[in-house]
Design a protein around this motif. Structure first.
Motif, PDB file in Angstrom:
ATOM      1  N   GLY A   1     -20.467 -32.366  35.143  1.00  0.00           N
ATOM      2  CA  GLY A   1     -21.535 -31.441  35.473  1.00  0.00           C
ATOM      3  C   GLY A   1     -21.089 -30.091  35.984  1.00  0.00           C
ATOM      4  N   LYS A   2     -19.799 -29.785  35.860  1.00  0.00           N
ATOM      5  CA  LYS A   2     -19.299 -28.471  36.283  1.00  0.00           C
ATOM      6  C   LYS A   2     -19.325 -27.528  35.082  1.00  0.00           C
ATOM      7  N   LYS A   3     -20.023 -26.424  35.242  1.00  0.00           N
ATOM      8  CA  LYS A   3     -20.141 -25.487  34.131  1.00  0.00           C
ATOM      9  C   LYS A   3     -18.914 -24.587  34.073  1.00  0.00           C
ATOM     10  N   PRO A   4     -18.146 -24.634  32.978  1.00  0.00           N
ATOM     11  CA  PRO A   4     -16.968 -23.761  32.847  1.00  0.00           C
ATOM     12  C   PRO A   4     -17.374 -22.294  32.877  1.00  0.00           C
ATOM     13  N   ASN A   5     -16.521 -21.461  33.440  1.00  0.00           N
ATOM     14  CA  ASN A   5     -16.792 -20.023  33.443  1.00  0.00           C
ATOM     15  C   ASN A   5     -15.903 -19.310  32.421  1.00  0.00           C
ATOM     16  N   ALA A   6     -15.979 -18.006  32.380  1.00  0.00           N
ATOM     17  CA  ALA A   6     -15.214 -17.234  31.392  1.00  0.00           C
ATOM     18  C   ALA A   6     -13.713 -17.445  31.552  1.00  0.00           C
ATOM     19  N   VAL A   7     -13.258 -17.646  32.799  1.00  0.00           N
ATOM     20  CA  VAL A   7     -11.827 -17.877  33.057  1.00  0.00           C
ATOM     21  C   VAL A   7     -11.398 -19.218  32.476  1.00  0.00           C
ATOM     22  N   SER A   8     -12.251 -20.227  32.592  1.00  0.00           N
ATOM     23  CA  SER A   8     -11.928 -21.551  32.038  1.00  0.00           C
ATOM     24  C   SER A   8     -11.633 -21.443  30.543  1.00  0.00           C
ATOM     25  N   TYR A   9     -12.511 -20.743  29.828  1.00  0.00           N
ATOM     26  CA  TYR A   9     -12.311 -20.561  28.387  1.00  0.00           C
ATOM     27  C   TYR A   9     -11.090 -19.682  28.110  1.00  0.00           C
ATOM     28  N   ALA A  10     -10.895 -18.656  28.937  1.00  0.00           N
ATOM     29  CA  ALA A  10      -9.758 -17.748  28.723  1.00  0.00           C
ATOM     30  C   ALA A  10      -8.431 -18.488  28.852  1.00  0.00           C
ATOM     31  N   LEU A  11      -8.358 -19.425  29.780  1.00  0.00           N
ATOM     32  CA  LEU A  11      -7.120 -20.201  29.974  1.00  0.00           C
ATOM     33  C   LEU A  11      -6.811 -21.054  28.746  1.00  0.00           C
ATOM     34  N   LEU A  12      -7.844 -21.690  28.181  1.00  0.00           N
ATOM     35  CA  LEU A  12      -7.648 -22.475  26.960  1.00  0.00           C
ATOM     36  C   LEU A  12      -7.295 -21.567  25.787  1.00  0.00           C
ATOM     37  N   MET A  13      -7.960 -20.432  25.689  1.00  0.00           N
ATOM     38  CA  MET A  13      -7.676 -19.474  24.618  1.00  0.00           C
ATOM     39  C   MET A  13      -6.236 -18.975  24.701  1.00  0.00           C
ATOM     40  N   GLU A  14      -5.773 -18.734  25.926  1.00  0.00           N
ATOM     41  CA  GLU A  14      -4.395 -18.277  26.120  1.00  0.00           C
ATOM     42  C   GLU A  14      -3.398 -19.332  25.643  1.00  0.00           C
ATOM     43  N   GLY A  15      -3.702 -20.598  25.960  1.00  0.00           N
ATOM     44  CA  GLY A  15      -2.837 -21.690  25.499  1.00  0.00           C
ATOM     45  C   GLY A  15      -2.805 -21.778  23.986  1.00  0.00           C
ATOM     46  N   LEU A  16      -3.960 -21.592  23.360  1.00  0.00           N
ATOM     47  CA  LEU A  16      -4.032 -21.644  21.893  1.00  0.00           C
ATOM     48  C   LEU A  16      -3.273 -20.479  21.262  1.00  0.00           C
ATOM     49  N   CYS A  17      -3.447 -19.273  21.828  1.00  0.00           N
ATOM     50  CA  CYS A  17      -2.718 -18.102  21.308  1.00  0.00           C
ATOM     51  C   CYS A  17      -1.215 -18.301  21.451  1.00  0.00           C
ATOM     52  N   PHE A  18      -0.807 -18.854  22.577  1.00  0.00           N
ATOM     53  CA  PHE A  18       0.614 -19.106  22.822  1.00  0.00           C
ATOM     54  C   PHE A  18       1.183 -20.094  21.807  1.00  0.00           C
ATOM     55  N   SER A  19       0.316 -21.005  21.344  1.00  0.00           N
ATOM     56  CA  SER A  19       0.739 -22.001  20.344  1.00  0.00           C
ATOM     57  C   SER A  19       0.580 -21.484  18.917  1.00  0.00           C
ATOM     58  N   GLY A  20       0.194 -20.205  18.793  1.00  0.00           N
ATOM     59  CA  GLY A  20       0.052 -19.610  17.466  1.00  0.00           C
ATOM     60  C   GLY A  20      -1.281 -19.904  16.803  1.00  0.00           C
ATOM     61  N   LYS A  21      -2.265 -20.389  17.564  1.00  0.00           N
ATOM     62  CA  LYS A  21      -3.567 -20.744  16.995  1.00  0.00           C
ATOM     63  C   LYS A  21      -4.600 -19.684  17.367  1.00  0.00           C
ATOM     64  N   TYR A  22      -4.391 -18.478  16.875  1.00  0.00           N
ATOM     65  CA  TYR A  22      -5.268 -17.365  17.232  1.00  0.00           C
ATOM     66  C   TYR A  22      -6.694 -17.592  16.741  1.00  0.00           C
ATOM     67  N   LYS A  23      -6.849 -18.040  15.494  1.00  0.00           N
ATOM     68  CA  LYS A  23      -8.190 -18.234  14.930  1.00  0.00           C
ATOM     69  C   LYS A  23      -8.985 -19.255  15.734  1.00  0.00           C
ATOM     70  N   GLU A  24      -8.305 -20.314  16.174  1.00  0.00           N
ATOM     71  CA  GLU A  24      -8.972 -21.330  16.987  1.00  0.00           C
ATOM     72  C   GLU A  24      -9.377 -20.752  18.345  1.00  0.00           C
ATOM     73  N   ALA A  25      -8.518 -19.869  18.867  1.00  0.00           N
ATOM     74  CA  ALA A  25      -8.815 -19.225  20.156  1.00  0.00           C
ATOM     75  C   ALA A  25     -10.050 -18.334  20.028  1.00  0.00           C
ATOM     76  N   LYS A  26     -10.135 -17.576  18.927  1.00  0.00           N
ATOM     77  CA  LYS A  26     -11.291 -16.691  18.732  1.00  0.00           C
ATOM     78  C   LYS A  26     -12.558 -17.504  18.507  1.00  0.00           C
ATOM     79  N   LYS A  27     -12.428 -18.624  17.802  1.00  0.00           N
ATOM     80  CA  LYS A  27     -13.585 -19.496  17.582  1.00  0.00           C
ATOM     81  C   LYS A  27     -14.101 -20.040  18.920  1.00  0.00           C
ATOM     82  N   LEU A  28     -13.158 -20.346  19.811  1.00  0.00           N
ATOM     83  CA  LEU A  28     -13.538 -20.868  21.124  1.00  0.00           C
ATOM     84  C   LEU A  28     -14.347 -19.832  21.906  1.00  0.00           C
ATOM     85  N   MET A  29     -14.030 -18.536  21.687  1.00  0.00           N
ATOM     86  CA  MET A  29     -14.770 -17.483  22.375  1.00  0.00           C
ATOM     87  C   MET A  29     -16.229 -17.443  21.911  1.00  0.00           C
TER      88      MET A  29
END
Length: 473
Positions: free
Chosen positions: A267-295
């Motif tokens: 029941g905890k609502k993720p904030n913009a930082v929560s998504y940004a942290l996952l997006m950063e991990g995806l970009c670091f792994s070379g998954k830019y398109k997946e990171a943008k989709k997550l946004m």
């Protein structure tokens, strides 16, 4: 009532000693525990009953204390002590507000000997203090690396100052211990909290979890997290975010996703930082398109996209050298009315300067100003350095002029490089202008820098009389 500072101080602030402070505050022995010094005459039975003003009106009728206003304007701690004494000489009775203001001034200037003297007076004369005073002092002790003093003050709050602890002061000490590398002591304090009558909250556990994560100890951090759940302390979004960030930076994006999903389930609502942290991990792994989709997914989930999310994508694109896509992202932000900040622009300027594309960097500097985003010192410095790197020193001087008008000044290495470049181009007048601007701002080269400048000037058979004047005078 005094409405301005006393001009003729009876004590010279620059020579005021701590024992003098103790001496003159002792003369204020009639000070009472914290109360207002406005006198109120009792209403006689025969006098007509006056209507008691409602609370907002009473607040408006409360007269300000001139000393507090004067103390807040003073930056010199010795001058503050002198003013404090001068008011007392006029018969002004100091109480908690004026003492606390002076204590804060002294602590900020790290005059802790004087702070101890005032604390001793507050203790001796039973002037009741608020917990906020001690929390502020604990933090100042921590910044000065006086960790033991901070811990001692926390333990003495109740016994010496009749001020009960709360979770706020406990967390303040916990932060001081962690910030100063006293991890074992912080952990021990967490364990012994019940002895101090403290009920831990999420902030307490977050401090310790972050401590272990900064040390790279995931097992200990997760152990504290489990203990948090066992004690039925509700984790916050911050609790999850610090762990998600740690796992993603370590390359364990799946582990980060698992924690993210656990947060949503509880029941905890993720904030913009929560998504940004996952997006950063995806970009670091070379998954830019997946990171943008997550946004875009975050918007579907009702979480508003913020600058931090675009910043992650921008970083990922620039690391891959995709400047075209990065520019498109900037255009996309503007279309969606998300105003790029100085960090976003600086990312692009850094890239252009590294690639030697200083004209593009300069254009970006102009664009950000047109868009209403003020460049910071780093923005100007990068562009000046970029022009120096490509040996476009006259263009660099133009940017330096704009930088000076914005009340910023570059690093001395940048200035030296610019002066040498201008001299190499035969622009002695321009080089002297830079030296004059240095003088106005009381900036100085060291001997080695002057030696390089003079040698370079002489070896090029140029007129250096004005440069030598600068060196001599």
């Amino acid at each position: 009532m005094i409405n301005s500072r006393v001009k003729q101080a009876s004590i010279n602030p620059s020579r005021l000693k701590i024992q003098n402070l103790a001496q003159f505050i002792t003369t204020n022995s009639q000070s009472q525990p914290y109360h207002s010094h406005h006198s109120h005459k009792p209403t006689s039975k025969s006098s007509p009953k006056t209507e008691r003003p409602h609370k907002p009106t009473r607040n408006l009728l409360r007269k300000p204390i001139p000393l507090l206003a004067d103390l807040k304007q003073i930056h010199d701690p010795d001058e503050a002590i002198s003013l404090f004494h001068d008011y007392q000489q006029t018969g002004f009775k100091h109480d908690y507000p004026t003492y606390s203001c002076l204590v804060y001034k002294l602590a900020k200037s790290r005059n802790f000997e004087a702070v101890e003297t005032l604390l001793g007076y507050l203790q001796t004369h039973y002037i009741r203090c608020r917990e906020t005073l001690f929390i502020g002092l604990i933090r100042h002790y921590g910044k000065a690396q006086l960790v033991d003093k901070a811990v001692e003050l926390f333990h003495n709050m109740g016994s010496s100052f009749n001020c009960s602890h709360s979770i706020q002061s406990f967390n303040a000490v916990l932060n001081v211990l962690v910030d100063n590398g006293r991890c074992d002591a912080a952990n021990e304090m967490l364990r012994s909290c019940s002895k101090n009558g403290i009920w831990l909250n999420s902030v307490s556990f977050n401090i310790i979890i972050k401590m272990w994560l900064e040390k790279g100890d995931w097992e200990m951090a997760h152990q504290v997290f489990d203990e948090m759940l066992e004690r039925e302390v509700e984790p916050t979004v911050v609790t999850y975010n610090c762990q998600i960030g740690f796992l993603c930076k370590r390359g364990d994006v799946e582990g980060g996703k698992s924690l993210f999903q656990d947060m949503v389930r509880k029941g905890k609502k993720p904030n913009a930082v929560s998504y940004a942290l996952l997006m950063e991990g995806l970009c670091f792994s070379g998954k830019y398109k997946e990171a943008k989709k997550l946004m875009f997914d975050m918007e579907y989930q009702g979480c508003k996209v913020k600058i931090v999310n675009y910043g992650v994508l921008m970083t990922g694109l620039l690391k891959r050298g995709e400047i075209g896509e990065a520019n498109n992202l900037l255009v996309e932000m503007k279309k969606r009315r998300i105003k790029p900040d100085v960090v976003i622009y600086n990312m692009l300027i850094i890239y252009f300067c590294k690639e030697g594309k200083t004209i593009e960097a300069y254009r970006m500097l102009i664009d950000m100003q047109i868009a209403g985003c003020n460049p910071n010192a780093a923005t100007y410095r990068m562009v000046v350095d970029g022009f120096c790197k490509t040996r476009e020193f006259e263009e660099g001087l133009k940017v330096l002029n704009a930088m000076l008008m914005s009340k910023h000044f570059p690093r001395m290495e940048t200035v030296r490089c610019l002066i040498l470049g201008l001299l190499d181009k035969g622009k002695v007048e321009d080089a002297c202008f830079v030296l004059e601007e240095m003088e106005k701002r009381k900036k100085r080269f060291d001997f080695d820098s002057w030696e390089v400048i003079v040698k370079d000037s002489c070896s090029s058979d140029r007129s250096v009389s004005r440069l030598l004047d600068e060196l001599v005078f």
